[in-house]
Write an enzyme that holds these catalytic residues in place. Structure first.
Site, mmCIF file in Angstrom:
data_model
loop_
_atom_site.group_PDB
_atom_site.id
_atom_site.type_symbol
_atom_site.label_atom_id
_atom_site.label_comp_id
_atom_site.label_asym_id
_atom_site.label_seq_id
_atom_site.Cartn_x
_atom_site.Cartn_y
_atom_site.Cartn_z
ATOM 1 N N GLU A 160 0.814 -1.229 0.000
ATOM 2 C CA GLU A 160 0.000 0.000 0.000
ATOM 3 C C GLU A 160 0.841 1.270 0.000
ATOM 4 O O GLU A 160 0.449 2.290 0.579
ATOM 5 C CB GLU A 160 -0.954 0.012 1.206
ATOM 6 C CG GLU A 160 -1.976 -1.094 1.153
ATOM 7 C CD GLU A 160 -2.922 -1.091 2.346
ATOM 8 O OE1 GLU A 160 -2.939 -0.114 3.104
ATOM 9 O OE2 GLU A 160 -3.654 -2.077 2.502
ATOM 10 N N GLU A 171 -5.671 -7.839 -0.017
ATOM 11 C CA GLU A 171 -6.400 -7.599 1.235
ATOM 12 C C GLU A 171 -7.790 -7.138 0.868
ATOM 13 O O GLU A 171 -7.966 -6.383 -0.081
ATOM 14 C CB GLU A 171 -5.768 -6.470 2.077
ATOM 15 C CG GLU A 171 -4.587 -6.842 2.910
ATOM 16 C CD GLU A 171 -4.065 -5.642 3.705
ATOM 17 O OE1 GLU A 171 -4.871 -4.793 4.128
ATOM 18 O OE2 GLU A 171 -2.842 -5.564 3.869
#
Ligand code: CA
Length: 555
Positions: free
Chosen positions: A393, A486
């Site tokens: 991320e 995720e």
């Protein structure tokens, strides 16, 4: 803000941290949480968990992976919805609706000062949640359509959220200073009438028109991928796992779940109790092995959980919430040491380090990598291939490794790759990149699988096809396996097949995303039990009992 509990007992008990919503802000519109108010939740004290426990019997009592293994070659893919089979679907369908002719609310208003628009003008004033624009569209047949929200940012790059009949389907992104295309691709529309709504993500665009175009037949070639790993010395186990992922890709979706207490943790138990199935993949984290946490008493267990799960025939993926080295931690009440992987909690400047202006910092990063290398080494010695997803991320900027821009991040990623493979001779890794933005791509020679993390909100079961398609596009003709690395709430696998967004695997985050107050009961906040059971019992979803023997796969 969530309450958290934090106790340091004597003897020091290991505490577990579950992170809220490692979520890209842009996908988070329907959720109350944003990157700014993500909070660490200490899920309670972690007593010593025995490495074997009574619940292992639950797994052992099932058929062995071999016996239970389906003939997973894709030949029984009969119930897959072929979206282009609808007889009324017109591959030449094309429609333009001017924004100024659409329905709009709030402060949205018509304007025509900036040149380059079509029709009579464009809409502006998209500043708050109340400011919406809705296009009423009728399509002749069910299938996939590209939605082009021709617009321009005021000023520069902007993202806004798109809904079909009230359901979030993706993000329209626009860049530059002139009216230009902003296309959300492959959105499934049923035959008939629809309301297509643009709502504020960032707001601040001038919206010219919506162009709806049939996407045409689903491109199945995207699922044909190379199985060659970027590490030329990859272990046989890593190669077998990659072969398996490639063989399943586009035919089945592999179930995954993060759970930092292993197969006996509440996440795995709750899923098993509800569905009679265990996830095929376990998501773990090197967080508690990081030196600046160990210095405060943390004690990693996740490698043990990985070994345990591997013995059950499962697949293991690891991320690493890399707590910044001690000298950089603020360690205040507001920014405690255990949130040191967040940009806000550490005074670390990656660019300075990578530019050679902070040699001590560089040495500390190497020290940390070397510590994690020891754990990877243990996994390699146990012959366990790992889907390794470091530095995740990054482009969001909320983690320190993403706070200095893509250049420094890519340098660190490559340094990590070189240090682990060349220096430490770790070759049991399948490299999963999860930078969330194409400008942060470290290069094909460093990436085996491209992943994205999406937290779409609560009870949003759409395929997240726009995220999938984005990754397909970034990879161009050099197709990579694409994974939902995720997720918060789960997607409906039927919709993933319908939308030709067949994620290789998913990895639902732990804690409240799956269980209620850290018990063995499912939380229905994000995914309702019916949907979870549907996912885990779907013909299209592979669970632990359906995995082949990966020790011999393909031999
Ligand atoms: Ca217009």
């Amino acid at each position: 803000m969530k309450k958290y509990m934090w106790r340091i007992a004597i003897p020091m008990a290991l505490s577990l941290i579950f992170l809220f919503g490692c979520s890209p802000k842009e996908y988070n519109e329907t959720s109350k949480k944003t990157s700014e108010d993500r909070v660490d939740v200490i899920e309670g004290e972690h007593a010593e968990v025995p490495q074997t426990s009574k619940n292992m019997n639950a797994v052992e009592n099932q058929a062995s992976p071999d016996e239970a293994s389906k003939e997973l070659d894709g030949s029984n893919k009969t119930d897959v919805i072929e979206r282009d089979a609808n007889s009324n679907y017109d591959v030449d369908f094309h429609l333009v609706i001017e924004a100024e002719d659409a329905a709009f609310t709030g402060k949205v208003r018509e304007e025509n000062r900036k040149s380059g628009y079509t029709g009579a003008g464009y809409l502006t004033g998209i500043e708050t949640e109340e400011d919406t624009t809705t296009f009423h569209v009728t399509v002749p047949g069910a299938g996939a359509y590209d939605l082009n929200f021709r617009s321009v940012g005021n000023t520069g790059y902007k993202e806004n959220n798109i809904y079909i009949d009230g359901e979030f389907v993706g993000v329209a992104k626009v860049d530059g200073d002139e009216f230009t295309d902003s296309i959300v691709k492959n959105v499934y529309l049923n035959e008939g009438e629809h309301d297509i709504t643009l709502k504020k993500g960032w707001g601040w665009i001038l919206l010219d028109h919506l162009e709806v175009t049939a996407s045409g037949p689903a491109d199945k070639s995207i699922y044909t991928v190379s199985t060659e790993l970027v590490d030329p010395k990859a272990t046989a186990g890593a190669k077998r796992l990659m072969q398996y992922l490639a063989d399943m890709y586009g035919k089945y979706i592999i179930s995954g779940q993060y759970g930092n207490r292993g197969i006996d943790g509440s996440e795995f138990k709750a899923i098993y109790q509800a569905s009679g199935k265990y996830p095929a993949m376990m998501g773990l984290d090197f967080i508690e092995y990081t030196p600046s946490r160990v210095a405060f008493g943390s004690q990693g267990k996740d490698v043990d959980y990985a070994i345990q799960f591997h013995r059950q025939g499962g697949i293991v993926t690891f991320c690493w919430h890399w707590n910044a080295p001690e000298p950089y931690l603020y360690n205040t009440n507001e920014q405690p040491w255990w949130s040191g992987f967040y940009t806000r909690a550490a005074n670390i400047n990656l660019k300075k380090i990578m530019d050679g202006d902070d040699p001590e910092g560089y040495d500390l990063l190497i020290r940390d990598i070397d510590v994690i290398a020891e754990q990877l080494q243990r996994l390699q010695e146990a012959d366990i291939p790992i889907l390794w997803r470091p530095l995740h991320e990054a482009s969001g900027g909320w983690f320190w490794w993403g706070a200095s821009g893509p250049e420094a991040y890519i340098e660190l990623y490559q340094l990590l790759y070189d240090r682990l493979t060349d220096y430490h001779n770790i070759h049991n890794l399948i490299w999963v990149w999860n930078g969330q933005n194409k400008d942060w791509y470290p290069g094909d020679e460093f990436v085996d699988i491209a992943g994205i993390d999406i937290y779409p909100g609560e009870h949003v079961y759409s395929s997240q096809g726009s995220g999938f398609n984005e990754l397909v596009e970034w990879n161009g003709d050099n197709h990579k396996i694409i994974a939902l690395t995720e997720n918060g709430c789960m997607f409906d696998p039927d919709l993933a097949f319908r939308d030709n967004a067949i994620w290789s695997y998913f990895g639902t985050w732990g804690g409240e995303f799956i269980t209620l107050n850290n018990t063995d009961t499912l939380s229905e906040k994000y995914t309702e039990t019916d949907m979870l059971v549907k996912v885990y019992t779907s013909e299209k979803v592979i669970t632990l009992d359906e995995l082949p023997d990966l020790e011999t796969y393909g031999e």
